[in-house]
Design a protein around this motif. Structure first.
Motif, PDB file in Angstrom:
ATOM      1  N   PHE A 191       1.060  -7.239 -72.600  1.00 16.12           N
ATOM      2  CA  PHE A 191      -0.014  -6.514 -72.836  1.00 16.12           C
ATOM      3  C   PHE A 191      -0.252  -5.749 -73.201  1.00 16.12           C
ATOM      4  CE2 PHE A 191      -1.250 -11.368 -72.673  1.00 16.12           C
ATOM      5  CZ  PHE A 191      -2.220 -11.353 -73.833  1.00 16.12           C
ATOM      6  N   SER A 222      -6.097  -7.763 -75.880  1.00 16.48           N
ATOM      7  CA  SER A 222      -6.703  -9.480 -75.480  1.00 16.48           C
ATOM      8  C   SER A 222      -7.100 -10.068 -75.702  1.00 16.48           C
ATOM      9  CB  SER A 222      -6.522  -9.128 -73.653  1.00 16.48           C
ATOM     10  OG  SER A 222      -5.308  -9.150 -73.356  1.00 16.48           O
ATOM     11  N   ARG A 275       0.208 -16.947 -70.179  1.00 13.88           N
ATOM     12  CA  ARG A 275      -0.357 -15.598 -68.880  1.00 13.88           C
ATOM     13  C   ARG A 275      -0.345 -16.201 -67.259  1.00 13.88           C
ATOM     14  NH1 ARG A 275      -3.204 -16.313 -74.012  1.00 13.88           N
ATOM     15  NH2 ARG A 275      -4.365 -14.709 -74.611  1.00 13.88           N
TER      16      ARG A 275
END
Length: 292
Positions: A18, A33, A50
């Motif tokens: 990310f 996000s 994640r």
């Protein structure tokens, strides 16, 4: 569903991170996000696992990646078509070049291109040839200078810059020093200093050795020609480069042509078979710089 959400999704998928994706699209990590979570909420499925530092695609994410790329490509094609009619070039042109290889004509082409098309931002990066060919085919890279064993694949457009045999770099005092030409069989049992897998020189070396029935004995892998020459001069092993690259080091090493391999080492410019207007405008600049 918004196009920017798809852009962020593809960026995270390709970067597997990310933070790197946020830097790539020039917004905060929290912004990326939040948009990914909004997209997942709309789709009703998580797109990323994640649970670790690496952002891995879930089954739903893998299924969505292709259509997301296609949607972004279609949007870019609409913009390019309109710009083409208007005679305006803008956006980003991503260029790739072989790791550890300084290609001065490429920089000259960039200079000439920027003078005519200042609205286009150029993004340059290095990688191995095999990876860049894959990126050209997926559309994540616009144009690249790659090394291949033989001609580039027919799945891309290409312009050959150099096509030549390999040569061995031999240190002073070695039994092969002073020879003009040897066959690949002469390399049996010799420690070699070679470029890594994914490069055209390495692929051509392996083909040449395979056709006489042996696998090359790799002492060291190095991605830069200067490093290969230096290691060879120190007696680490026989260096292997394309002939023109090897001849840059005749002041301290013997250059011995490797004969008998039907597959040459090729340096080529490659781009998509459906190029954008920005790519179509850049290719002639490269041809002029390389005098093709």
């Amino acid at each position: 569903m918004e196009l920017r959400q798809l852009e962020y999704f593809v960026a995270v998928a390709e970067e597997a991170n990310f933070t790197r994706a946020a830097a790539r699209v020039h917004i905060s990590q929290s912004g990326v996000s939040a948009q990914i979570k909004a997209l997942e909420s709309e789709l009703g499925q998580p797109l990323f696992d994640r649970s670790s530092r690496v952002a891995r695609l879930t089954a739903a994410g893998k299924a969505a990646l292709g259509p997301a790329r296609a949607a972004l490509a279609a949007t870019a094609a609409v913009r390019d078509a309109v710009d083409d009619v208007a005679g305006v070039l803008r956006g980003t042109l991503s260029l790739g070049m072989v790791t550890g290889c300084t290609i001065t004509p490429l920089f000259a082409a960039v200079e000439a291109y920027r003078q005519v098309h200042p609205g286009v931002k150029l993004a340059m990066r290095e990688n191995d040839s095999q990876s860049m060919l894959a990126e050209i085919e997926t559309g994540s890279l616009d144009l690249a200078i790659v090394g291949t064993a033989g001609a580039p694949p027919a799945t891309v457009e290409s312009m050959t810059i150099i096509s030549e045999p390999l040569a061995a770099l031999v240190p002073a005092g070695h039994a092969l020093a002073g020879r003009k030409r040897v066959d690949y069989a002469t390399l049996v049992g010799e420690p070699l200093v070679s470029m890594p897998s994914g490069t055209g020189v390495r692929a051509a070396l392996e083909i040449g050795c395979e056709q006489v029935g042996f696998a090359p004995l790799l002492a060291v892998e190095a991605s830069a020609a200067d490093a290969i020459a230096d290691l060879c001069a120190r007696g680490v092993g026989i260096g292997v480069l394309s002939e023109s690259m090897a001849r840059e080091y005749t002041d301290r090493l013997s250059v011995v042509r490797l004969g008998g391999n039907p597959v040459p080492a090729v340096l080529a410019v490659v781009w998509s078979r459906t190029p954008s207007p920005a790519v179509r405008a850049f290719v002639p600049r490269l041809a002029a710089a390389f005098k093709k």
